[in-house]
Structure formats: structure tokens, C-alpha cells
Design an enzyme around this catalytic site. Structure first.
Site, short mmCIF file in Angstrom:
data_model
loop_
_atom_site.label_atom_id
_atom_site.label_comp_id
_atom_site.label_asym_id
_atom_site.label_seq_id
_atom_site.Cartn_x
_atom_site.Cartn_y
_atom_site.Cartn_z
CE LYS A 257 -14.53 4.84 6.58
NZ LYS A 257 -15.02 4.87 5.20
CG HIS B 211 -6.26 2.35 0.54
ND1 HIS B 211 -5.09 2.87 0.03
CD2 HIS B 211 -5.88 1.33 1.37
CE1 HIS B 211 -4.07 2.19 0.51
NE2 HIS B 211 -4.51 1.25 1.32
CB ILE C 40 -12.50 -2.51 -2.40
CG1 ILE C 40 -12.29 -3.55 -1.29
CG2 ILE C 40 -12.03 -3.01 -3.76
CD1 ILE C 40 -10.91 -4.10 -1.18
CB CYS D 240 -0.94 -0.01 1.19
SG CYS D 240 -1.98 -1.47 1.22
CB CYS E 69 -12.39 -0.71 7.06
SG CYS E 69 -12.59 -1.73 8.54
CB SER E 70 -9.29 2.54 3.70
OG SER E 70 -8.48 1.40 3.77
#
Lengths: 385, 385
Positions: free
Chosen positions: B328, B332, B209, B83, B206-207
């Protein structure tokens, strides 16, 4: 342009390394390189690998290698240009030193290709081609290079024997390389009667699936001089890309990307191909070596076949090519290949190549290639002491 | 150390981009960047992408992007650090210019993650962890960060509300970012009642998809000065790695890799964190932003939760973090994230961030992270005109 020195080389035995994981192989090559250089700490690491994701379900190879090599907090960069990933790792290590970010940079090339079955390996390798316009439709690399071979035979009269002679020559050289996956000689007849893969290319025209690693350590020329032993200097780097799909090229018989990369590297070094004593080139298939000979200017276009038959590129010829055995005999763990070409070049320039030593080797070229000629990295290396 | 300027920025809309392929997304971001810079030719390209192989069955992304961007023969290097691949693309472009190999270098970050189903995306992302010692045994990134969150709550008294406030803040900022995947505000209650993913982390911790691309164009400061418009300069780069497996760290509550990378970047720039006006940081999970705040020294260890509640990192706070909306809210697309952080920083430094503009922003930090803290790249950027 800045000159950067190579002060250490190392590689693992290449082959089917069932007892070693991806990280084991990378670390073994790196440790051998550090031992050769007499160092135990580096400022930066580059890792050349084509597809840890598809071969080993492991990406993030920079920290993986730094971690298991015991190089705490060291910046580590994984680079990828398909089968030219290794050459790119060397170029990127050069940039670490030349930019002033690092005093020493370790380039590690690695691939462990036998963790998956044959079909999955072919699938993984095909991701170096244009997925949407080539791979998805079913063509793989033997097929792409077979089309080039057919066209070369038709246009220039290149023969089946001439293709086979590339394999015979490289296996002869590789028979003297203890690191080679297939360190044995083959005859013209054996090559020409081996299993058909993609007409006209047979099994012994193709480089194998291989596990292996290689590493080189770079630093400034000032630091290298203080070591009081022979070293090599990177005086030229040429890196180029072309269309990813073979069908988009103007001429599929001209490896324009190799011509361009070689031209750039020679220009940066202030040399011509006539100044170069030998080369390690990307013989992923026998036809590739012939086409590379033409692209780097060792022979006129269309004359590569006869030149190989005449022994021009043999170990004792005018312009030895692939003294290491090349991808064909030494093996082709894709990410490691470009680094191993530099390992062989430095070994030759230091006069340490034993039975396969080229006499008076002072200037070397390494030529690494990705895909069907979509990327190429060429280095010019010169001996210093 | 050499200073290198950023003279162009561009990014695509982020989200589920069903109409665009991997190459389309990369090329759109690159073209917008070139348009911003008023240039149509570059000397080198770097491409940050985590796993074209697993997400798109496409490796060899350097030539793919160069080809479809119409940059014939341009050297193109794909880099990967999970990442943190985008941050690494910017660093590598810096090295192209600082080493003297290129006068202009384009860094493109891209990932198209929706070509596979959710399970395969989680599988692909998990290859950023230690495959043999973590991923193979079933743990994925939400689980790894959930363990850090639990430990942080237990040791420092960090609360569920404090975690949620990170998401609330970033969504507030992102609501003013037209490129964001989720450009809307969320309330504390919404975050705290969202679906549980890995206790204590819920969906809105959570970030997501994401498909998306971002690009920045680098050149020498001398060339940038001639453009007669505001630009940014990279005055510091810090790149570090740590153990790839979380279990191997001495303290899982300290992002040592971030501390080290930030220290190196600030040292190179001759600055302290007090000199920095704002930061774009890697909030892959809400707990990650809290831990990064402590690692870069914005707050004392253990004080990140209260500081977020107090508004210290809000757009109008002492030290704004993630004015873009962060991972967020903005999304991402893993390989693009680190480049987009630099896009936002430059936009802020040029005073072009509209409703989310930070007043008097002169010095920025971008912090990109790979895995559970196995790699990090930090840049210090300064406004010039």
C-alpha cells in the site's frame, strides 16, 4: 551432482490447433506424460512459455496449468527464456527434485501462437531481442539470423545449397514423426525456390508459427529404478546467457552461449561430445543448426555446411541431428520446443521412435536456444533400464 | 531439507521512475545487493517479473539482466507467477543453491509499470486472472477483491473503518521507509473519503502502479558463516496454487492457497505461527491483508478486522505486519514485491531497519500472492550471526 530421472514423456500433435486453447494444449501434453509414467499426482509443476501475455492475454500460467490438470495446491512455476523457455522448464523441474523440495516434478512446455495475426506474432517474438536497441528499430529474428547467414557464407564459403540441405534433412526426419506440424519431405530445389523472407533465408529455411505442448516427468533415480522399465537420466545440465543484442557480441559467427552451455553440460556429465550418440538442436533457422554444430564441437568451425551435405548429421550418419524433424519440420511453439527436444531424446533412448529410431542410442544431447544466442540450455541424457 | 543463507539485500527507490528503463531498475537493485554482500560475481541469477512483454515489449529478462549486470555467461532464469513472481524468484534461487547447481544465486525482482497508460496497465494486470472466464468478461482485480470485501463484511461484520485501518497502519510504517513510493501518513478519514474504485474499496485501499526493483543474494550456510556478519537463513518455503478463477473456489472468504503455503513453510521450518515475530504480507488491497491474517493463523477466521483496530499488527503490536509499509505505502511493482518482502525481513532480522525496527526480531514470515489467491509463496527466515 545429483542425477535425476525422466520417467514419462508426452506431447500433443503440433500445428494450427484452432479447437484447443492454451490451457487445453498444456493439459493434453501433461496428461499424456502422466499416462506414459502411470502416475496421476505430482509434487511440483514447471511451465515453460515465452509470452502468454502477448500471444494469449494470459499470464500466471503455473496455476492455470495446475488448476486445469486437477493438481490441487501443487506448486507451479512458469519460467521464461524466450525460445529456450522449454529447456528452462526441464532444468527448473530438475532443481525441484535435486533440491529435495519435490519427489516428482512435471515440466510442461506450451505456446499457442495462432491466436494473434502474423504481425502480432512477429512483434511478440521480437520481444526476445533487445527491445531498446534492436526490436524498436525494426529488426526481427529472420533479419538477425540472415545477417549471421550472410557473414557465415562470406567467411567460410557456406553455400545456399548447404543451408537448404539442413531443411531437407529435417523434413525427411519429420516425415516419420506423427506429431510434426509439417510431416513431409522437401527437395533442395523446393527449399531454394521458396519465398524469400530475409535474404538469404527463404521460407523453408525458417521454423514456422506453431501451437503445441510437450511434457516430461522427473523424479529421483531411486524412484525410477522401482518402475522396472527403461528410463533416462539427466546427467548434465548447462545453462548460459550472453549479450541480448547481437551487435554486442565479439563474433556474431560464434554461438558462444551454446559453446559454454554445451561445455558445462558435458563437464557435469563427465563426457565429451564424442561420447554423445545424437542431438536435438535449435534449428530455428537453417543457419542456426549449422552454427550450433560448430558450437557444440560436432565439426570444426566453418565445416558445418560440407558436413551436412556429406550426411554426417543424417539419421544414419555419424552424428544424427534432429531425428524428430527439428523446429523446421516438427514446428516451433516456442515455449514447448525445449521440452519436446527432451521428449524426442527420451523416446530415442527408450528405443521407441519407430521409423526414425537411431540404432544403439545411449547418450543424447538436447540444445535449446533463446533469441539470437542470448540464452541456451543444454541437457545430457543417458539411457538406463 | 537444506538451509540456504541470504547474505545481501538491495532495492531501488520505488515510484514513477521516468529516468530509468526496466533494465536500469533491475541492475540498480542488483548492484546495491552485491555491494551489500561485498561480492561482484554470482553463479546464477533469477529474475521475477510478471509481464515484461505487456508492460515493456521486452521478454527474455534473464539474459537482459545478466548482460547489463556484467555477469557474462551466468545462467539466468526469469520466473513468473503474476504478483507472486518475486517470491518465486527467491524460491528458484534457493533451488539453484540447494540443488548444488550454484554456490551463489542472485534473485532480482523488477517491474516497470508506468511505460504504458493506465488502461493498458489494468489490462496487463488482468492477465493474472483467468482470461477466458474472468478478464475477458470485464472484471479486473479491484472488482475481484471488492467482492471478497463485501462478502467478508456481510459474513463477519468487518467494517469500512477496519479496512481503512490497514491502510493507515501501513502508511504509518511506510512513512519511515525511504524506499517507499508514498512515504507519508494517512488518516482514517482520508482513506474513507478517498475516490471510490470498486465498492467498497477506495483509492487508499488499493496498492498503486509502481516502478521498482529489489534483489537478494543467496548462498550456502557454510559460505555465509565465513563472512563474519549477521545473515538470515531460509528455513522454510511453502509454495502452492489454487484455481485461477475466483468463482471456482469453494469459499471465496478463505485464502486456501495462503493457508496451504504458510502451513508448508512452517512445517519445513519446524515452527508454528506463534514462533514467528513478524510478517511481510501481500496487501494488494486492504481486504487482502485481513484475509491473509486469517489464513496464516495470526487471528481466528473473521477476527482480522477487530485485531487491526486493536493494534495487534502495528509496529509495536503482538504480531507486526508489513513494517516496510507493505504494498500500500511502499508500492507494488508486481515482480519486485516478493523480493522486497524478503529484503525487509532480512533488514529487520539484521536490526538495520532504523525507525521502523521491530524489537528482538528473530523469525520472520514473508507471504507473496498471485492473482485473487491463485498462487502464493511463503518463506520463513531466521536471524543468524
Amino acid at each position: 551432482m545429483k542425477e535425476v530421472a525422466i520417467i514419462g514423456i508426452g506431447m500433443t500433435k503440433w500445428g494450427e490447433l484452432w479447437e484447443q486453447s492454451l490451457r487445453d494444449i498444456a493439459v493434453e501434453a501433461a496428461l499424456k506424460c502422466l499416462e506414459d509414467a502411470g502416475m496421476d499426482k505430482v509434487d511440483a509443476i514447471t511451465v515453460g512459455a515465452m509470452s502468454g501475455g502477448l500471444f494469449n492475454a494470459q499470464e500466471h500460467l503455473g496455476p492455470l496449468v495446475a488448476d486445469f490438470l486437477g493438481q490441487k495446491f501443487v506448486p507451479a512455476t512458469r519460467v521464461e527464456s524466450a525460445c529456450a523457455s522449454g529447456g528452462l522448464a526441464v532444468k527448473t523441474a530438475y532443481m525441484e527434485v535435486a533440491s529435495g523440495l519435490a519427489e516428482t516434478a512435471l515440466a510442461v512446455g506450451v505456446e499457442k501462437m495462432t491466436d494473434v495475426d502474423g504481425g502480432e506474432a512477429t512483434y511478440a517474438l521480437a520481444t526476445a531481442a533487445d527491445q531498446d536497441n534492436e526490436a524498436f528499430h525494426g529488426i526481427t529474428f529472420p533479419g538477425l539470423y540472415a545477417m549471421m547467414a550472410h557473414a557465415h557464407m562470406k567467411k567460410y564459403g557456406t553455400t545456399r545449397e548447404q543451408l537448404a540441405q539442413v531443411s531437407v534433412k529435417n523434413h525427411y526426419n519429420g516425415s516419420m514423426n506423427p506429431h510434426a506440424q509439417f510431416p513431409f519431405k522437401v527437395s533442395l530445389e523446393t527449399v531454394m525456390n521458396s519465398t524469400m523472407v530475409a535474404d538469404p533465408l527463404r521460407l523453408l529455411d525458417c521454423s514456422p508459427i506453431t501451437d503445441g505442448g510437450a511434457a516430461v516427468l522427473l523424479t529421483t533415480v531411486e524412484a525410477a529404478k522401482k518402475m522396472n522399465r527403461p528410463y533416462a537420466v539427466i546427467t548434465g545440465i548447462g545453462h548460459a546467457t550472453d549479450t541480448i543484442a547481437l551487435a554486442q557480441r565479439g563474433d556474431i559467427l560464434k554461438l558462444a552461449v551454446v559453446e559454454e552451455a554445451a561445455h558445462r553440460a558435458l563437464k557435469m556429465a563427465g563426457k565429451s561430445i564424442k561420447d554423445v550418440d545424437f542431438a536435438e538442436v535449435h534449428d530455428c533457422f537453417t543457419i542456426a543448426e549449422l552454427m550450433v554444430m560448430e558450437a557444440i564441437g560436432v565439426v570444426e568451425v566453418g565445416q558445418s555446411g560440407p558436413a551436412v551435405m556429406d550426411g554426417k548429421t543424417a539419421l544414419d550418419g555419424d552424428f544424427p541431428i534432429n531425428p524428430s524433424g527439428g523446429l523446421k519440420s516438427k514446428g516451433h511453439p516456442v515455449g514447448a520446443t525445449g521440452v519436446a527436444q527432451v521428449v524426442e531424446a527420451v523416446s530415442q533412448l527408450r528405443g521407441e521412435s519407430g521409423k526414425r529410431q537411431i540404432k544403439n542410442a545411449k547418450i543424447a544431447m538436447t540444445q535449446n536456444m533463446g533469441g539470437s544466442g542470448a540464452s541456451s540450455i543444454v541437457h545430457i541424457l543417458e539411457a538406463r533400464s
